[in-house]
Design a protein around this motif. Structure first.
Motif, PDB file in Angstrom:
ATOM      1  N   SER A   1      88.617 -19.878  66.556  1.00  0.00           N
ATOM      2  CA  SER A   1      87.923 -19.487  67.772  1.00  0.00           C
ATOM      3  C   SER A   1      88.740 -19.959  68.975  1.00  0.00           C
ATOM      4  CB  SER A   1      86.550 -20.158  67.761  1.00  0.00           C
ATOM      5  OG  SER A   1      85.687 -19.438  68.564  1.00  0.00           O
ATOM      6  N   TYR A   2      88.971 -19.066  69.911  1.00  0.00           N
ATOM      7  CA  TYR A   2      89.759 -19.399  71.103  1.00  0.00           C
ATOM      8  C   TYR A   2      88.918 -19.131  72.343  1.00  0.00           C
ATOM      9  CZ  TYR A   2      93.769 -19.795  68.068  1.00  0.00           C
ATOM     10  OH  TYR A   2      94.629 -20.199  67.082  1.00  0.00           O
ATOM     11  N   GLN A   3      89.127 -19.943  73.366  1.00  0.00           N
ATOM     12  CA  GLN A   3      88.343 -19.798  74.588  1.00  0.00           C
ATOM     13  C   GLN A   3      89.221 -19.385  75.761  1.00  0.00           C
ATOM     14  OE1 GLN A   3      86.102 -23.529  75.035  1.00  0.00           O
ATOM     15  NE2 GLN A   3      84.315 -22.217  74.696  1.00  0.00           N
ATOM     16  N   VAL A   4      88.625 -18.583  76.627  1.00  0.00           N
ATOM     17  CA  VAL A   4      89.276 -18.216  77.882  1.00  0.00           C
ATOM     18  C   VAL A   4      88.499 -18.905  78.997  1.00  0.00           C
ATOM     19  CG1 VAL A   4      89.782 -16.320  79.456  1.00  0.00           C
ATOM     20  CG2 VAL A   4      90.086 -16.012  76.997  1.00  0.00           C
ATOM     21  N   LEU A   5      89.195 -19.759  79.745  1.00  0.00           N
ATOM     22  CA  LEU A   5      88.565 -20.483  80.849  1.00  0.00           C
ATOM     23  C   LEU A   5      89.300 -20.145  82.144  1.00  0.00           C
ATOM     24  CD1 LEU A   5      88.264 -24.088  79.318  1.00  0.00           C
ATOM     25  CD2 LEU A   5      86.652 -22.214  79.116  1.00  0.00           C
ATOM     26  N   CYS A   6      88.576 -20.304  83.258  1.00  0.00           N
ATOM     27  CA  CYS A   6      89.217 -20.090  84.559  1.00  0.00           C
ATOM     28  C   CYS A   6      89.938 -21.365  84.971  1.00  0.00           C
ATOM     29  CB  CYS A   6      88.208 -19.697  85.619  1.00  0.00           C
ATOM     30  SG  CYS A   6      89.015 -19.266  87.173  1.00  0.00           S
ATOM     31  N   MET A   7      91.182 -21.219  85.427  1.00  0.00           N
ATOM     32  CA  MET A   7      91.998 -22.374  85.781  1.00  0.00           C
ATOM     33  C   MET A   7      92.152 -22.538  87.278  1.00  0.00           C
ATOM     34  SD  MET A   7      94.933 -22.236  82.940  1.00  0.00           S
ATOM     35  CE  MET A   7      95.364 -23.927  83.309  1.00  0.00           C
ATOM     36  N   GLU A   8      91.432 -21.706  88.039  1.00  0.00           N
ATOM     37  CA  GLU A   8      91.565 -21.820  89.489  1.00  0.00           C
ATOM     38  C   GLU A   8      90.177 -21.875  90.086  1.00  0.00           C
ATOM     39  OE1 GLU A   8      94.817 -19.980  91.084  1.00  0.00           O
ATOM     40  OE2 GLU A   8      93.929 -19.612  93.056  1.00  0.00           O
ATOM     41  N   PHE A   9      89.908 -22.903  90.873  1.00  0.00           N
ATOM     42  CA  PHE A   9      88.571 -23.057  91.428  1.00  0.00           C
ATOM     43  C   PHE A   9      88.240 -21.840  92.281  1.00  0.00           C
ATOM     44  CE2 PHE A   9      85.448 -24.427  94.542  1.00  0.00           C
ATOM     45  CZ  PHE A   9      84.443 -24.796  93.670  1.00  0.00           C
ATOM     46  N   CYS A  10      87.151 -21.139  91.897  1.00  0.00           N
ATOM     47  CA  CYS A  10      86.881 -19.844  92.515  1.00  0.00           C
ATOM     48  C   CYS A  10      85.442 -19.739  93.004  1.00  0.00           C
ATOM     49  CB  CYS A  10      87.185 -18.733  91.522  1.00  0.00           C
ATOM     50  SG  CYS A  10      86.288 -18.912  89.970  1.00  0.00           S
ATOM     51  N   GLY A  11      84.759 -20.863  93.164  1.00  0.00           N
ATOM     52  CA  GLY A  11      83.404 -20.823  93.684  1.00  0.00           C
ATOM     53  C   GLY A  11      82.481 -21.729  92.896  1.00  0.00           C
ATOM     54  N   VAL A  12      81.190 -21.709  93.268  1.00  0.00           N
ATOM     55  CA  VAL A  12      80.254 -22.709  92.729  1.00  0.00           C
ATOM     56  C   VAL A  12      80.090 -22.616  91.225  1.00  0.00           C
ATOM     57  CG1 VAL A  12      78.945 -23.112  94.838  1.00  0.00           C
ATOM     58  CG2 VAL A  12      78.312 -21.210  93.362  1.00  0.00           C
ATOM     59  N   ALA A  13      80.232 -21.428  90.629  1.00  0.00           N
ATOM     60  CA  ALA A  13      80.028 -21.315  89.183  1.00  0.00           C
ATOM     61  C   ALA A  13      81.351 -21.109  88.446  1.00  0.00           C
ATOM     62  CB  ALA A  13      79.054 -20.192  88.863  1.00  0.00           C
ATOM     63  N   HIS A  14      82.416 -21.605  89.051  1.00  0.00           N
ATOM     64  CA  HIS A  14      83.753 -21.544  88.437  1.00  0.00           C
ATOM     65  C   HIS A  14      83.718 -22.022  86.975  1.00  0.00           C
ATOM     66  CE1 HIS A  14      87.923 -22.693  87.699  1.00  0.00           C
ATOM     67  NE2 HIS A  14      87.562 -23.934  87.617  1.00  0.00           N
ATOM     68  N   HIS A  15      82.974 -23.110  86.739  1.00  0.00           N
ATOM     69  CA  HIS A  15      82.926 -23.704  85.396  1.00  0.00           C
ATOM     70  C   HIS A  15      82.218 -22.790  84.389  1.00  0.00           C
ATOM     71  CE1 HIS A  15      79.235 -24.727  87.483  1.00  0.00           C
ATOM     72  NE2 HIS A  15      78.662 -24.700  86.299  1.00  0.00           N
ATOM     73  N   ASP A  16      81.494 -21.778  84.880  1.00  0.00           N
ATOM     74  CA  ASP A  16      80.810 -20.855  83.960  1.00  0.00           C
ATOM     75  C   ASP A  16      81.731 -19.744  83.471  1.00  0.00           C
ATOM     76  OD1 ASP A  16      78.367 -21.997  83.705  1.00  0.00           O
ATOM     77  OD2 ASP A  16      77.426 -20.841  85.315  1.00  0.00           O
ATOM     78  N   MET A  17      82.936 -19.686  83.991  1.00  0.00           N
ATOM     79  CA  MET A  17      83.850 -18.613  83.568  1.00  0.00           C
ATOM     80  C   MET A  17      84.444 -18.957  82.209  1.00  0.00           C
ATOM     81  SD  MET A  17      85.793 -17.175  86.927  1.00  0.00           S
ATOM     82  CE  MET A  17      86.694 -15.947  86.003  1.00  0.00           C
ATOM     83  N   VAL A  18      83.647 -18.735  81.183  1.00  0.00           N
ATOM     84  CA  VAL A  18      84.052 -19.043  79.813  1.00  0.00           C
ATOM     85  C   VAL A  18      83.762 -17.826  78.952  1.00  0.00           C
ATOM     86  CG1 VAL A  18      83.721 -20.552  77.825  1.00  0.00           C
ATOM     87  CG2 VAL A  18      83.421 -21.467  80.137  1.00  0.00           C
ATOM     88  N   ASN A  19      84.724 -17.422  78.169  1.00  0.00           N
ATOM     89  CA  ASN A  19      84.486 -16.387  77.167  1.00  0.00           C
ATOM     90  C   ASN A  19      85.323 -16.760  75.955  1.00  0.00           C
ATOM     91  OD1 ASN A  19      83.660 -14.078  75.832  1.00  0.00           O
ATOM     92  ND2 ASN A  19      84.013 -12.734  77.585  1.00  0.00           N
ATOM     93  N   GLU A  20      85.139 -16.070  74.863  1.00  0.00           N
ATOM     94  CA  GLU A  20      85.915 -16.440  73.697  1.00  0.00           C
ATOM     95  C   GLU A  20      86.242 -15.236  72.826  1.00  0.00           C
ATOM     96  OE1 GLU A  20      83.409 -19.406  71.916  1.00  0.00           O
ATOM     97  OE2 GLU A  20      82.470 -17.918  70.618  1.00  0.00           O
ATOM     98  N   PHE A  21      87.198 -15.429  71.960  1.00  0.00           N
ATOM     99  CA  PHE A  21      87.534 -14.395  70.974  1.00  0.00           C
ATOM    100  C   PHE A  21      87.953 -15.089  69.685  1.00  0.00           C
ATOM    101  CE2 PHE A  21      91.304 -15.124  73.598  1.00  0.00           C
ATOM    102  CZ  PHE A  21      92.258 -15.433  72.640  1.00  0.00           C
ATOM    103  N   GLU A  22      87.962 -14.313  68.619  1.00  0.00           N
ATOM    104  CA  GLU A  22      88.321 -14.863  67.312  1.00  0.00           C
ATOM    105  C   GLU A  22      89.716 -14.379  66.932  1.00  0.00           C
ATOM    106  OE1 GLU A  22      86.478 -16.869  65.199  1.00  0.00           O
ATOM    107  OE2 GLU A  22      85.057 -17.048  66.864  1.00  0.00           O
ATOM    108  N   VAL A  23      90.482 -15.262  66.347  1.00  0.00           N
ATOM    109  CA  VAL A  23      91.735 -14.854  65.719  1.00  0.00           C
ATOM    110  C   VAL A  23      91.494 -14.872  64.215  1.00  0.00           C
ATOM    111  CG1 VAL A  23      94.131 -15.483  65.288  1.00  0.00           C
ATOM    112  CG2 VAL A  23      93.202 -15.641  67.608  1.00  0.00           C
ATOM    113  N   VAL A  24      91.729 -13.721  63.590  1.00  0.00           N
ATOM    114  CA  VAL A  24      91.452 -13.593  62.167  1.00  0.00           C
ATOM    115  C   VAL A  24      92.760 -13.492  61.389  1.00  0.00           C
ATOM    116  CG1 VAL A  24      89.196 -12.542  62.518  1.00  0.00           C
ATOM    117  CG2 VAL A  24      91.208 -11.092  62.412  1.00  0.00           C
TER     118      VAL A  24
END
Ligand SMILES: [Cu+2]
Length: 169
Positions: free
Chosen positions: A142-165
């Motif tokens: 399981s891999y996660q995509v996170l935001c690396m640039e502060f982009c507003g109050v919910a910056h920390h919510d910028m999380v998604n993921e994908f699977e490598v099979v």
């Protein structure tokens, strides 16, 4: 790791300060001896050549491959306040992946992390542009995509993921 980096930084800062102090002392000396100019010219050339060698040697190994166009899998990623949209949820291991990254509002940074939250690769997401990064995942998981640039109050919510099979034989 951080204490080591701090120690190296302090040593380099001390070395730089010593050079600065020596330069100030030398500047006070009213009459530099004969041959001082030749010495300076030689020093500048030596530093230039050393700088070029160190730069070329240390830049040889890029942290990521250049965008490849061959048999890579194309994955489109779009960011926004505050989400990541990834058009592929399963990526085969061992195959180069071209991530085409853009954003619908402000600048974000797309960072891809493994399950232990180690940063593997990252690229800037810029409004109006599509930036590309190529990466080959060796380990299924399981891999996660996170935001690396502060982009507003919910910056920390910028999380998604994908699977490598595991790749099909
Ligand atoms: Cu962001």
């Amino acid at each position: 790791m951080q204490p080591v980096v701090l120690l190296i930084s302090l040593i380099l800062m001390a070395a730089l300060s010593a050079v600065f102090v020596l330069a100030v002392r030398a500047a006070r000396d009213p009459a530099p001896g004969p041959g001082a100019n030749a010495k300076r010219t030689g020093l500048i050339w030596a530093m230039t050549i050393a700088g070029v060698i160190v730069s070329v040697a240390s830049l040889r190994e890029w942290p990521h491959a250049l965008a490849s166009t061959g048999d890579a899998l194309e994955v489109n990623v779009s960011g926004g306040q505050w989400w990541w949209d990834i058009d592929t949820t399963e990526i085969p291991a061992g195959k180069p992946v071209n991530f085409n990254v853009t954003t619908e509002d402000v600048t974000h940074g797309m960072g891809i992390y493994d399950s232990s939250l180690t940063l593997l690769t990252q690229v800037q997401a810029i409004p109006g542009y599509t930036t590309q990064i190529t990466y080959t995942f060796e380990e299924p998981g399981s891999y996660q995509v996170l935001c690396m640039e502060f982009c507003g109050v919910a910056h920390h919510d910028m999380v998604n993921e994908f699977e490598v099979v595991a790749a099909e034989e």
